[in-house]
Design a protein around this motif. Structure first.
Motif, PDB file in Angstrom:
ATOM      1  N   PHE A   2       0.833  -1.198   0.000  1.00 17.59           N
ATOM      2  CA  PHE A   2       0.000   0.000   0.000  1.00 17.59           C
ATOM      3  C   PHE A   2       0.870   1.250   0.000  1.00 17.59           C
ATOM      4  O   PHE A   2       1.898   1.301   0.676  1.00 17.59           O
ATOM      5  N   VAL A   3       0.419   2.236  -0.754  1.00 21.44           N
ATOM      6  CA  VAL A   3       0.997   3.575  -0.683  1.00 21.44           C
ATOM      7  C   VAL A   3       0.001   4.409   0.108  1.00 21.44           C
ATOM      8  O   VAL A   3      -1.176   4.503  -0.256  1.00 21.44           O
ATOM      9  N   LEU A   4       0.465   4.977   1.205  1.00 23.14           N
ATOM     10  CA  LEU A   4      -0.368   5.826   2.049  1.00 23.14           C
ATOM     11  C   LEU A   4       0.098   7.260   1.832  1.00 23.14           C
ATOM     12  O   LEU A   4       1.222   7.613   2.183  1.00 23.14           O
ATOM     13  N   GLU A   5      -0.751   8.068   1.236  1.00 23.90           N
ATOM     14  CA  GLU A   5      -0.399   9.458   0.980  1.00 23.90           C
ATOM     15  C   GLU A   5      -1.156  10.359   1.944  1.00 23.90           C
ATOM     16  O   GLU A   5      -2.389  10.354   1.972  1.00 23.90           O
ATOM     17  N   LEU A   6      -0.397  11.094   2.747  1.00 22.42           N
ATOM     18  CA  LEU A   6      -0.977  12.032   3.704  1.00 22.42           C
ATOM     19  C   LEU A   6      -1.019  13.416   3.075  1.00 22.42           C
ATOM     20  O   LEU A   6      -0.046  13.843   2.453  1.00 22.42           O
ATOM     21  N   SER A   7      -2.115  14.118   3.266  1.00 22.68           N
ATOM     22  CA  SER A   7      -2.236  15.519   2.861  1.00 22.68           C
ATOM     23  C   SER A   7      -2.681  16.307   4.086  1.00 22.68           C
ATOM     24  O   SER A   7      -3.705  15.982   4.698  1.00 22.68           O
ATOM     25  N   PHE A  35       5.287  -0.957   8.230  1.00 25.98           N
ATOM     26  CA  PHE A  35       5.832   0.125   7.426  1.00 25.98           C
ATOM     27  C   PHE A  35       7.233  -0.239   6.963  1.00 25.98           C
ATOM     28  O   PHE A  35       8.028  -0.800   7.735  1.00 25.98           O
ATOM     29  N   ILE A  36       7.533   0.077   5.693  1.00 26.47           N
ATOM     30  CA  ILE A  36       8.874  -0.209   5.174  1.00 26.47           C
ATOM     31  C   ILE A  36       9.600   1.039   4.690  1.00 26.47           C
ATOM     32  O   ILE A  36      10.812   1.005   4.502  1.00 26.47           O
ATOM     33  N   ALA A  37       8.902   2.147   4.504  1.00 27.74           N
ATOM     34  CA  ALA A  37       9.528   3.424   4.137  1.00 27.74           C
ATOM     35  C   ALA A  37       8.526   4.539   4.379  1.00 27.74           C
ATOM     36  O   ALA A  37       7.316   4.324   4.289  1.00 27.74           O
ATOM     37  N   SER A  38       9.051   5.727   4.678  1.00 31.93           N
ATOM     38  CA  SER A  38       8.164   6.884   4.865  1.00 31.93           C
ATOM     39  C   SER A  38       8.979   8.159   4.768  1.00 31.93           C
ATOM     40  O   SER A  38      10.204   8.136   4.883  1.00 31.93           O
ATOM     41  N   GLY A  39       8.271   9.265   4.560  1.00 31.44           N
ATOM     42  CA  GLY A  39       8.938  10.556   4.536  1.00 31.44           C
ATOM     43  C   GLY A  39       7.996  11.672   4.143  1.00 31.44           C
ATOM     44  O   GLY A  39       6.854  11.436   3.735  1.00 31.44           O
ATOM     45  N   ARG A  40       8.483  12.896   4.288  1.00 30.84           N
ATOM     46  CA  ARG A  40       7.720  14.093   3.937  1.00 30.84           C
ATOM     47  C   ARG A  40       7.655  14.263   2.426  1.00 30.84           C
ATOM     48  O   ARG A  40       8.576  13.893   1.704  1.00 30.84           O
ATOM     49  N   LYS A  41       6.576  14.864   1.979  1.00 25.47           N
ATOM     50  CA  LYS A  41       6.489  15.273   0.585  1.00 25.47           C
ATOM     51  C   LYS A  41       7.154  16.637   0.451  1.00 25.47           C
ATOM     52  O   LYS A  41       7.225  17.397   1.415  1.00 25.47           O
ATOM     53  N   ILE A  49       3.881   6.974   2.977  1.00 19.67           N
ATOM     54  CA  ILE A  49       4.310   5.777   3.704  1.00 19.67           C
ATOM     55  C   ILE A  49       4.095   4.580   2.787  1.00 19.67           C
ATOM     56  O   ILE A  49       3.034   4.452   2.169  1.00 19.67           O
ATOM     57  N   LEU A  50       5.094   3.696   2.696  1.00 19.47           N
ATOM     58  CA  LEU A  50       4.919   2.402   2.041  1.00 19.47           C
ATOM     59  C   LEU A  50       4.638   1.387   3.135  1.00 19.47           C
ATOM     60  O   LEU A  50       5.385   1.295   4.110  1.00 19.47           O
ATOM     61  N   ALA A  51       3.542   0.651   2.964  1.00 22.11           N
ATOM     62  CA  ALA A  51       3.095  -0.269   4.010  1.00 22.11           C
ATOM     63  C   ALA A  51       2.740  -1.628   3.413  1.00 22.11           C
ATOM     64  O   ALA A  51       2.388  -1.735   2.235  1.00 22.11           O
ATOM     65  N   VAL A  52       2.825  -2.638   4.251  1.00 26.09           N
ATOM     66  CA  VAL A  52       2.372  -3.976   3.890  1.00 26.09           C
ATOM     67  C   VAL A  52       1.350  -4.411   4.930  1.00 26.09           C
ATOM     68  O   VAL A  52       1.453  -4.065   6.102  1.00 26.09           O
ATOM     69  N   GLY A  53       0.366  -5.158   4.465  1.00 25.96           N
ATOM     70  CA  GLY A  53      -0.667  -5.616   5.383  1.00 25.96           C
ATOM     71  C   GLY A  53      -1.489  -6.719   4.757  1.00 25.96           C
ATOM     72  O   GLY A  53      -1.438  -6.937   3.543  1.00 25.96           O
ATOM     73  N   ALA A  54      -2.232  -7.413   5.595  1.00 23.14           N
ATOM     74  CA  ALA A  54      -3.041  -8.539   5.136  1.00 23.14           C
ATOM     75  C   ALA A  54      -4.092  -8.106   4.128  1.00 23.14           C
ATOM     76  O   ALA A  54      -4.355  -8.805   3.152  1.00 23.14           O
ATOM     77  N   ASP A  55      -4.687  -6.941   4.366  1.00 20.58           N
ATOM     78  CA  ASP A  55      -5.730  -6.447   3.469  1.00 20.58           C
ATOM     79  C   ASP A  55      -5.963  -4.967   3.731  1.00 20.58           C
ATOM     80  O   ASP A  55      -5.406  -4.385   4.664  1.00 20.58           O
ATOM     81  N   ARG A  56      -6.784  -4.366   2.917  1.00 23.59           N
ATOM     82  CA  ARG A  56      -7.053  -2.928   3.022  1.00 23.59           C
ATOM     83  C   ARG A  56      -7.670  -2.567   4.373  1.00 23.59           C
ATOM     84  O   ARG A  56      -7.337  -1.532   4.960  1.00 23.59           O
ATOM     85  N   ALA A  57      -8.558  -3.415   4.880  1.00 26.63           N
ATOM     86  CA  ALA A  57      -9.196  -3.124   6.173  1.00 26.63           C
ATOM     87  C   ALA A  57      -8.161  -3.005   7.283  1.00 26.63           C
ATOM     88  O   ALA A  57      -8.270  -2.127   8.152  1.00 26.63           O
ATOM     89  N   ALA A  58      -7.152  -3.866   7.263  1.00 20.90           N
ATOM     90  CA  ALA A  58      -6.101  -3.801   8.287  1.00 20.90           C
ATOM     91  C   ALA A  58      -5.319  -2.500   8.176  1.00 20.90           C
ATOM     92  O   ALA A  58      -5.006  -1.867   9.196  1.00 20.90           O
ATOM     93  N   ILE A  59      -5.022  -2.073   6.957  1.00 16.54           N
ATOM     94  CA  ILE A  59      -4.290  -0.821   6.755  1.00 16.54           C
ATOM     95  C   ILE A  59      -5.156   0.371   7.154  1.00 16.54           C
ATOM     96  O   ILE A  59      -4.673   1.328   7.772  1.00 16.54           O
ATOM     97  N   GLU A  60      -6.438   0.325   6.840  1.00 15.21           N
ATOM     98  CA  GLU A  60      -7.338   1.412   7.246  1.00 15.21           C
ATOM     99  C   GLU A  60      -7.392   1.540   8.764  1.00 15.21           C
ATOM    100  O   GLU A  60      -7.452   2.649   9.295  1.00 15.21           O
TER     101      GLU A  60
END
Length: 99
Positions: A2-7, A35-41, A49-60
């Protein structure tokens, strides 16, 4: 994966006031392997944030616990993708396309 983009949705002063709590939250999820990587835009209007998880619900669920989210200073965009090609260092995260 998953790519998690914060605004940011609030002034940087409010974001900065929560930064220590956010970093603690990040550290917790790095320690768990989520989480495997993260940083400011750049420009500084959020982060990624680059994340790994079982499914979208877990990441949410993880995203919902971010102090930035609970304090309503950012919004997340969650993008799921299949990492079918990776560097050798990320081979453990490589995925196969479904049949």
């Amino acid at each position: 994966m998953f790519v998690l983009e914060l605004s940011y949705t609030a002034p940087l002063e409010r974001v900065d006031a929560l930064l220590s709590d956010h970093v603690d939250w990040l550290n917790t999820h790095y320690a768990s392997g989520t989480f495997i990587a993260s940083g400011r835009k750049e420009p500084r209007d959020g982060g990624v944030i680059l994340a790994v998880g079982a499914d979208r619900a877990a990441i949410e669920e993880v995203v919902a616990s971010d102090p930035f989210v609970t304090a309503e200073v950012c919004a997340y965009r969650i993008t799921e993708f299949l990492a079918t090609k990776t560097s050798p260092e990320l081979a453990a995260y490589r995925q196969e396309l479904p049949a």
